[in-house]
Design an enzyme around this catalytic site. Structure first.
Site, PDB file in Angstrom:
ATOM      1  N   PHE A   2     -66.423 -44.195  52.901  1.00  0.00           N
ATOM      2  CA  PHE A   2     -67.673 -43.542  53.308  1.00  0.00           C
ATOM      3  C   PHE A   2     -67.538 -42.723  54.601  1.00  0.00           C
ATOM      4  CE2 PHE A   2     -68.748 -47.821  51.584  1.00  0.00           C
ATOM      5  CZ  PHE A   2     -69.082 -47.407  50.323  1.00  0.00           C
ATOM      6  N   SER A   3     -66.308 -42.428  55.027  1.00  0.00           N
ATOM      7  CA  SER A   3     -66.135 -41.699  56.278  1.00  0.00           C
ATOM      8  C   SER A   3     -65.955 -40.202  56.039  1.00  0.00           C
ATOM      9  CB  SER A   3     -64.915 -42.240  57.028  1.00  0.00           C
ATOM     10  OG  SER A   3     -63.745 -41.969  56.281  1.00  0.00           O
ATOM     11  N   GLY A   4     -65.942 -39.797  54.772  1.00  0.00           N
ATOM     12  CA  GLY A   4     -65.748 -38.383  54.475  1.00  0.00           C
ATOM     13  C   GLY A   4     -64.283 -37.994  54.341  1.00  0.00           C
ATOM     14  N   SER A   6     -62.231 -38.025  51.644  1.00  0.00           N
ATOM     15  CA  SER A   6     -61.972 -37.189  50.473  1.00  0.00           C
ATOM     16  C   SER A   6     -62.587 -35.806  50.658  1.00  0.00           C
ATOM     17  CB  SER A   6     -62.510 -37.859  49.209  1.00  0.00           C
ATOM     18  OG  SER A   6     -61.849 -39.087  48.996  1.00  0.00           O
ATOM     19  N   ASP A  71     -54.792 -38.359  47.999  1.00  0.00           N
ATOM     20  CA  ASP A  71     -56.038 -39.073  48.234  1.00  0.00           C
ATOM     21  C   ASP A  71     -55.778 -40.578  48.099  1.00  0.00           C
ATOM     22  OD1 ASP A  71     -58.837 -38.970  48.770  1.00  0.00           O
ATOM     23  OD2 ASP A  71     -59.254 -39.425  46.666  1.00  0.00           O
ATOM     24  N   GLU A  72     -56.482 -41.373  48.882  1.00  0.00           N
ATOM     25  CA  GLU A  72     -56.350 -42.844  48.823  1.00  0.00           C
ATOM     26  C   GLU A  72     -54.879 -43.266  48.892  1.00  0.00           C
ATOM     27  OE1 GLU A  72     -58.941 -44.524  49.179  1.00  0.00           O
ATOM     28  OE2 GLU A  72     -60.617 -43.405  48.321  1.00  0.00           O
ATOM     29  N   CYS A 128     -72.160 -47.171  60.228  1.00  0.00           N
ATOM     30  CA  CYS A 128     -72.345 -48.590  59.919  1.00  0.00           C
ATOM     31  C   CYS A 128     -73.608 -48.785  59.064  1.00  0.00           C
ATOM     32  CB  CYS A 128     -72.448 -49.392  61.216  1.00  0.00           C
ATOM     33  SG  CYS A 128     -72.770 -51.151  60.929  1.00  0.00           S
TER      34      CYS A 128
HETATM   35 ZN   LIG Z   1     -73.000 -51.974  63.143  1.00  0.00          ZN
END
Ligand SMILES: [Zn+2]
Length: 181
Positions: A2-4, A6, A71-72, A128
């Protein structure tokens, strides 16, 4: 997660294509979420990608390309370090995106070595899920509770089983069974 990562990988490879370079995205065969023929970011950006089961296959597929995105990369075998070094030494531009830590907050696959030998490193932060702060950890949840430390590392899932967490909100999974009476 979820950090961008990709999203950023796709952005860089697209720029290489715009610059007239032959670009290819390769993802590990283990990561079959969303779409086998494409790399897809959580935000929805996508780019055509091929899958490779081994680092030897990565080397074979990358032949003839100017820029290669992986990726990954944490899911590839340890040979990926040598494969990337070989490509870079040939003059190929390699952009590798990966998760630095697994859900146990331990270094993930070849990532520590890749972070060490890379010319350029960008460490992206997610948000988060609990407090909205900067998150660098991945919380794995099973039935809404922190997954045990000794659970399987590789279980690629969606929002319901993994959350980005900051250090304060991260809950380490217990190693012992709790029996309530
Ligand atoms: Zn937190």
């Amino acid at each position: 997660m979820f950090s961008g990562k990709s999203e950023e990988l796709i952005r860089r490879l697209r720029r290489a294509e715009i610059a007239g370079q032959k670009a290819l995205v390769i993802k590990p065969a283990v990561d079959d979420r969303y779409d086998v023929g494409n790399v897809v970011s959580h935000a929805g950006a996508s780019m055509r990608a091929v899958t490779a089961a081994t680092s030897a296959e990565v080397l074979r597929l990358a032949s003839g390309y100017d820029a290669v995105g992986l990726d990954e990369v944490q899911f590839f075998d340890d040979g990926i370090v040598d494969a990337i070094t070989t490509l870079v030494n040939r003059g190929t531009r390699v952009v590798a995106g990966g998760l630095a830590q697994d859900f146990r907050a331990q270094p993930f696959g070849a990532m520590p070595t890749l972070l060490c030998i890379a010319e350029f490193v960008d460490k992206l932060e997610a948000v988060c899920h609990r407090c909205g702060g900067s998150a660098t950890l991945t919380q794995r949840l099973l039935d809404g509770r922190p997954a045990p430390f000794d659970g399987e590392t590789v279980q690629i899932g969606a929002l319901d089983s993994y959350e980005a967490r900051c250090r304060a909100c991260y809950e380490p999974g217990t190693q012992a069974h709790v029996v309530a009476a």
